[in-house]
Write a protein that holds these residues in place. Structure first.
Motif, PDB file in Angstrom:
ATOM      1  N   HIS A 103       0.753  -1.103  -0.092  1.00 20.02           N
ATOM      2  CA  HIS A 103      -0.150   0.037   0.138  1.00 20.02           C
ATOM      3  C   HIS A 103       0.861   1.296  -0.181  1.00 20.02           C
ATOM      4  O   HIS A 103       0.566   2.125  -0.801  1.00 20.02           O
ATOM      5  N   ILE A 104       1.865   1.380   0.936  1.00 17.27           N
ATOM      6  CA  ILE A 104       2.750   2.458   1.102  1.00 17.27           C
ATOM      7  C   ILE A 104       3.552   2.722  -0.455  1.00 17.27           C
ATOM      8  O   ILE A 104       3.615   3.835  -0.950  1.00 17.27           O
ATOM      9  N   LEU A 105       3.851   1.627  -1.131  1.00 19.84           N
ATOM     10  CA  LEU A 105       4.497   1.980  -2.423  1.00 19.84           C
ATOM     11  C   LEU A 105       3.648   2.181  -3.476  1.00 19.84           C
ATOM     12  O   LEU A 105       4.161   2.838  -4.087  1.00 19.84           O
ATOM     13  N   GLU A 106       2.610   1.523  -3.514  1.00 25.89           N
ATOM     14  CA  GLU A 106       1.358   1.880  -4.704  1.00 25.89           C
ATOM     15  C   GLU A 106       0.927   3.147  -4.424  1.00 25.89           C
ATOM     16  O   GLU A 106       0.600   3.855  -5.707  1.00 25.89           O
ATOM     17  N   LYS A 107       0.569   3.719  -3.174  1.00 21.95           N
ATOM     18  CA  LYS A 107       0.177   4.802  -3.144  1.00 21.95           C
ATOM     19  C   LYS A 107       1.120   6.076  -3.451  1.00 21.95           C
ATOM     20  O   LYS A 107       0.812   7.404  -3.829  1.00 21.95           O
TER      21      LYS A 107
END
Length: 133
Positions: A103-107
């Motif tokens: 989630h951190i990387l995709e956002k």
């Protein structure tokens, strides 16, 4: 270091350690995807705001994640092993770790985006209810 060894050998997780460029100490992370370790390092070594917000998250609200910061390699590896030793076999925890890091990387949070997401209780970023504090 048995717990770390098990995550790496049995579940094919990856570990990375690095010295924080802002002088906050040495970081260690063990993650289910090698990209998670590289990208988390890039963010903590990146622009001031993103680095600070992510660093704060990993130590505070994200303290359930397999990330530690300390003064030296020996301490952080021992602390990381202790942090994960009761969770290695917990599939829900392993899935939650993957989802949070992903989630951190995709956002690709910029500026205070991660802080806003935390204030809005974005589900992948929040400690799973079944984990002890």
């Amino acid at each position: 270091m048995e717990a770390l060894q098990q995550l790496i050998k049995k579940f094919d997780w990856n570990i990375q350690c690095w010295d924080d460029r802002y002088g906050r100490g040495v970081w260690a992370v063990v993650a289910p995807n090698p990209n998670h370790t590289y990208e988390l390092r890039e963010i903590t070594d990146g622009p001031d705001i993103e680095s600070g917000v992510l660093g704060d998250y990993l130590i505070e609200e994200g303290s359930w994640l397999p990330v530690v910061k300390g003064k030296n390699l020996t301490d952080i590896l021992m602390n990381l092993n202790s942090k994960v030793e009761d969770l290695v076999e917990n599939e829900v925890w392993r899935d939650s770790v993957y989802n949070a890091f992903q989630h951190i990387l995709e956002k690709d949070y910029e500026n205070y985006g991660l802080r806003i997401a935390l204030d809005n209780n974005e589900p992948p970023l929040i400690r799973p209810a079944h984990l002890k504090k």
